[in-house]
Design a protein around this motif. Structure first.
Motif, PDB file in Angstrom:
ATOM      1  N   UNK A 161       0.816  -1.212   0.000  1.00  0.00           N
ATOM      2  CA  UNK A 161       0.000   0.000   0.000  1.00  0.00           C
ATOM      3  C   UNK A 161       0.858   1.274   0.000  1.00  0.00           C
ATOM      4  N   UNK A 162       2.029   1.194  -0.590  1.00  0.00           N
ATOM      5  CA  UNK A 162       2.920   2.359  -0.550  1.00  0.00           C
ATOM      6  C   UNK A 162       2.351   3.556  -1.322  1.00  0.00           C
ATOM      7  N   UNK A 163       1.346   3.334  -2.138  1.00  0.00           N
ATOM      8  CA  UNK A 163       0.759   4.438  -2.910  1.00  0.00           C
ATOM      9  C   UNK A 163      -0.196   5.291  -2.073  1.00  0.00           C
ATOM     10  N   UNK A 164      -0.525   4.841  -0.865  1.00  0.00           N
ATOM     11  CA  UNK A 164      -1.449   5.617  -0.028  1.00  0.00           C
ATOM     12  C   UNK A 164      -0.778   6.901   0.445  1.00  0.00           C
ATOM     13  N   UNK A 165      -1.542   8.008   0.403  1.00  0.00           N
ATOM     14  CA  UNK A 165      -1.008   9.267   0.928  1.00  0.00           C
ATOM     15  C   UNK A 165      -1.389   9.428   2.390  1.00  0.00           C
ATOM     16  N   UNK A 166      -2.492   8.834   2.740  1.00  0.00           N
ATOM     17  CA  UNK A 166      -2.927   8.950   4.123  1.00  0.00           C
ATOM     18  C   UNK A 166      -3.609   7.675   4.576  1.00  0.00           C
ATOM     19  N   UNK A 167      -3.682   7.524   5.879  1.00  0.00           N
ATOM     20  CA  UNK A 167      -4.411   6.377   6.427  1.00  0.00           C
ATOM     21  C   UNK A 167      -5.428   6.890   7.445  1.00  0.00           C
ATOM     22  N   UNK A 168      -6.516   6.168   7.578  1.00  0.00           N
ATOM     23  CA  UNK A 168      -7.529   6.606   8.529  1.00  0.00           C
ATOM     24  C   UNK A 168      -8.190   5.398   9.171  1.00  0.00           C
ATOM     25  N   UNK A 169      -8.679   5.643  10.351  1.00  0.00           N
ATOM     26  CA  UNK A 169      -9.316   4.561  11.085  1.00  0.00           C
ATOM     27  C   UNK A 169     -10.359   5.155  12.022  1.00  0.00           C
ATOM     28  N   UNK A 170     -11.409   4.395  12.254  1.00  0.00           N
ATOM     29  CA  UNK A 170     -12.414   4.822  13.229  1.00  0.00           C
ATOM     30  C   UNK A 170     -12.367   3.839  14.387  1.00  0.00           C
ATOM     31  N   UNK A 171     -12.582   4.318  15.577  1.00  0.00           N
ATOM     32  CA  UNK A 171     -12.531   3.451  16.753  1.00  0.00           C
ATOM     33  C   UNK A 171     -13.469   2.263  16.568  1.00  0.00           C
ATOM     34  N   UNK A 172     -12.901   1.064  16.471  1.00  0.00           N
ATOM     35  CA  UNK A 172     -13.758  -0.123  16.352  1.00  0.00           C
ATOM     36  C   UNK A 172     -13.125  -1.252  17.152  1.00  0.00           C
ATOM     37  N   UNK A 173     -12.812  -2.379  16.509  1.00  0.00           N
ATOM     38  CA  UNK A 173     -12.313  -3.512  17.285  1.00  0.00           C
ATOM     39  C   UNK A 173     -10.830  -3.345  17.631  1.00  0.00           C
ATOM     40  N   UNK A 174     -10.389  -4.102  18.625  1.00  0.00           N
ATOM     41  CA  UNK A 174      -9.007  -4.011  19.079  1.00  0.00           C
ATOM     42  C   UNK A 174      -8.030  -4.470  18.002  1.00  0.00           C
ATOM     43  N   UNK A 175      -8.445  -5.475  17.225  1.00  0.00           N
ATOM     44  CA  UNK A 175      -7.562  -6.016  16.193  1.00  0.00           C
ATOM     45  C   UNK A 175      -7.188  -4.972  15.176  1.00  0.00           C
ATOM     46  N   UNK A 176      -8.189  -4.346  14.581  1.00  0.00           N
ATOM     47  CA  UNK A 176      -7.907  -3.350  13.546  1.00  0.00           C
ATOM     48  C   UNK A 176      -7.267  -2.106  14.154  1.00  0.00           C
ATOM     49  N   UNK A 177      -7.650  -1.789  15.382  1.00  0.00           N
ATOM     50  CA  UNK A 177      -7.027  -0.632  16.036  1.00  0.00           C
ATOM     51  C   UNK A 177      -5.547  -0.904  16.275  1.00  0.00           C
ATOM     52  N   UNK A 178      -5.230  -2.163  16.602  1.00  0.00           N
ATOM     53  CA  UNK A 178      -3.826  -2.537  16.797  1.00  0.00           C
ATOM     54  C   UNK A 178      -3.052  -2.445  15.495  1.00  0.00           C
ATOM     55  N   UNK A 179      -3.687  -2.883  14.409  1.00  0.00           N
ATOM     56  CA  UNK A 179      -3.033  -2.811  13.100  1.00  0.00           C
ATOM     57  C   UNK A 179      -2.784  -1.358  12.721  1.00  0.00           C
ATOM     58  N   UNK A 180      -3.773  -0.512  12.995  1.00  0.00           N
ATOM     59  CA  UNK A 180      -3.647   0.915  12.672  1.00  0.00           C
ATOM     60  C   UNK A 180      -2.520   1.556  13.496  1.00  0.00           C
TER      61      UNK A 180
END
Lengths: 291, 371
Positions: B83-102
């Motif tokens: 995903x090196x082409x991404x300029x930004x990343x975003x996340x909304x407070x949800x599960x611990x797994x995805x929050x950990x990845x973020x």
């Protein structure tokens, strides 16, 4: 030469009083599992002969070998068999089979024949997986649960353990019962954890207590699976009668502990060998196909 | 229909080409609670970061073994540069797994901009809507600063219209699945939803419209097998492999309630003068996911309603190992299914499937339903 303690004996057998030559319909089933390949020949609905061999790298060749052995024991040629159903993980590789079917309904049909039609719960402890199955009075599957990827609680686990403790696999069950009281079970999380704990125990405990601890751990894992089945399919009560099939059903040390934990005695085997339930069921379904 | 499948064969191609063509910024998002309309109105392209099984185990450097395979797969793709082409990343407070990845992504993978939505945990709290509305204002300002573009009311109206059109079109596709002999398979429908998450919706809408017109002319299939519903964790990783495999065994998956399936598009933004409030209400009012269904347990009613509505015969409860929200969510839903005599089968896995095991399970499950 290194002694292979895990190596269970291959075998074949025949039923007395069943004469294939007088039969009107001969069918067969072959169950190609991850650890053993079993074949069964049914003569007018009665088990005539069977074979149990270790599955080799080529599952198709293993199926052929098991089939040849069972046919030889029955005194038959392949051409005399009306219909053959293959089952088990390698079922698609038995080129001689007329049809293939998943092992779960085959185990139920086989258990019905081998233990009697009063069974409602079947615990099949195979080489690499364990299945808890609930069936109805017609021998149809109503609900089932399987273990996950790890072989913990299945036959492969005992094979690894036999080599580790240098005890022939057939002796593990009887020796494990030679204790006054069961020790705590080793970990049932996975095979590696269980073996690692058993290795530590071996430094301080007599061998039979280590075997007891290990068998208890396997029994515990299978007990949990049966309970899960009961909870998900009903009110949590394990429906009787219970039959335990698969190669591990030959290990009295594990079976008796499952019975103790469940508070239910499993039905005794009436015909055949617990390891061939899948193959027998496949042969019965093959007979239904030609009827 | 093959176009959607092709888009997913290389899910990064479209965004890379879009970036090259428009010079715009691409924002990767981890959770569908991200209000994509705002990103779109700012002229950026929101794309969902899809997971792939972490075959090399690279994520273990940063995440404990008790993280789910999906979050692990997302982080692994960031770490290996997919995903090196991404300029930004975003996340909304949800599960611990995805929050950990973020969190790990933020720390260990270079990125230009990051963006976190404090999505209220208790959406039934009377303050949740107000809190989320204020998040929207903050996000709008942040996006304007990052892109250098003012988000006008016209741009918001356009974004709302494009996203609502996409949702309505997907609802039409799902409506086709409700029929006795659905013309569209579960795998095809799933590929449509997934591909809508990795490309400009305006362009995707054209593909959807074309597909729907072709579907209405398609002959009904004779044998759809048993009608199944998919519940649990995100069904597939970056494609419809599992869905297709299940359908090849004599079943049609007619409905799902998954985070990357129907939950993604089920409700529209209802336009109102305060555009940000309209968008806020849409995300606040989405069908509850397993993470956000803590207070009143609305999911049980929602899922059973769908099962009845779509004449479902069986449910495959597909749960990733260590997916705690879906494991917690499962018992009341299973009880409700039992009460209604709807068959179900648990499929817990670590993101990879031993084929023999999977085939035995699914084939037997389908046989049980048929009898």
């Amino acid at each position: 030469m290194t002694v292979e303690y895990w190596k269970w004996p291959e075998e074949e057998g025949t039923s007395t009083g069943v004469d294939c030559k007088k039969a009107s319909v001969i069918t067969a089933g072959v169950d190609i599992g991850a650890v053993s390949t079993n074949a069964a020949i049914m003569s007018d609905g009665e088990l005539a002969a069977y074979s149990i061999i270790r599955t080799e790298a080529d599952s198709g060749a293993s199926a052929q070998k098991a089939m040849d052995k069972a046919l030889k024991a029955a005194g038959l040629e392949m051409g005399q068999v009306r219909s053959i159903i293959s089952t088990g993980y390698g079922r698609a590789n038995a080129s001689f089979a007329s049809k293939n079917k998943t092992e779960i309904p085959c185990h139920v049909r086989g258990a019905f024949y081998m233990y009697g039609p009063t069974i409602r719960t079947i615990l099949d402890i195979g080489g690499q997986d364990t299945k808890a199955i609930k069936c109805d009075e017609y021998g149809d599957v109503k609900f089932f649960q399987m273990n996950d990827k790890c072989a913990s609680g299945a036959g492969r686990q005992i094979e690894t353990f036999a080599d580790m403790v240098a005890v022939p696999i057939q002796d593990i069950g009887p020796l494990s019962l030679e204790v006054d009281e069961d020790p705590e079970p080793v970990s049932s999380t996975c095979v590696t954890y269980a073996n690692s704990m058993a290795l530590q125990l071996m430094r301080k405990e007599p061998r039979n207590r280590v075997l007891a601890s290990y068998c208890f751990s396997i029994a515990w894992r299978d007990y949990i699976l049966v309970n899960r089945l009961a909870n998900l399919s009903g009110d949590g009560t394990v429906e009787k009668d219970l039959a335990i099939t698969g190669g591990v059903a030959k290990n009295k040390g594990i079976v008796s502990r499952i019975e103790r934990e469940l508070g239910i005695e499993a039905l005794p085997l009436k015909k055949g060998d617990p390891q061939i339930a899948g193959a027998v069921g496949a042969a019965i379904l093959a007979a239904e196909m030609v009827a | 229909m093959e176009r959607f499948q092709k888009l997913l064969e290389d899910p990064h191609k479209y965004a890379k080409e879009w970036k090259e063509k428009t010079g715009g910024k691409v924002m990767g998002y981890f959770c569908p609670y991200i209000p994509e309309e705002l990103v779109y109105a700012a002229g950026a392209l929101p794309v969902r970061v899809l997971s792939e099984p972490d075959a090399d185990g690279i994520s273990y450097r940063y995440l404990y073994a008790t993280f789910c395979p999906k979050s692990r797969g997302v982080l692994a793709q960031g770490l290996n540069g997919t995903y090196s082409y991404l300029d930004g990343i975003s996340h909304a407070q949800c599960c611990e797994g995805m929050s950990g990845a973020y969190s790990s992504w933020r720390l260990h993978i270079p990125h230009e901009h990051e963006w976190f939505v404090s999505m209220p945990s208790d959406l039934d709290n009377p303050w949740a809507l107000t809190a989320l509305r204020s998040e929207m204002s903050a996000l709008k300002k942040d996006l304007e600063k990052w892109t250098g573009k003012t988000i006008t009311e016209e741009a918001l109206d356009h974004a709302i219209e494009v996203y609502n059109t996409s949702r309505s079109l997907m609802r039409q596709v799902y409506e086709l699945r409700r029929a006795a002999n659905p013309k569209v398979t579960g795998a095809e429908a799933f590929e449509m939803v997934l591909s809508s998450q990795i490309m400009d919706k305006e362009e995707h809408n054209k593909l959807l419209k074309d597909a729907i017109s072709k579907l209405s002319g398609r002959e009904k299939r004779d044998d759809n097998g048993v009608r199944l519903m998919m519940l649990g964790s995100d069904c597939d990783f970056g494609d419809a492999t599992l869905t297709r495999l299940i359908e090849s065994m004599g079943a049609t998956i007619v409905i799902d309630r998954l985070c990357n399936g129907s939950n993604y598009f089920w409700n529209n933004v209802i336009p109102q003068e305060d555009r940000l409030l309209a968008i806020t209400q849409r995300y606040w009012d989405k069908p509850r996911c397993a993470v956000k269904d803590e207070t009143f347990r609305r999911r049980v009613v929602d899922v059973i309603g769908l099962a009845i509505d779509y004449n479902v015969q069986g449910v495959i409860y597909n749960v990733h190992r260590f997916c705690t929200p879906n494991h917690a969510d499962r018992p009341p839903i299973i009880e409700a299914l039992k009460k209604r005599f709807i068959h179900f089968h648990d499929l817990e896995h670590d993101g990879t499937f031993p084929m023999g095991d999977l085939q035995s399970r699914i084939e037997t499950f389908i046989d049980v339903i048929r009898k």
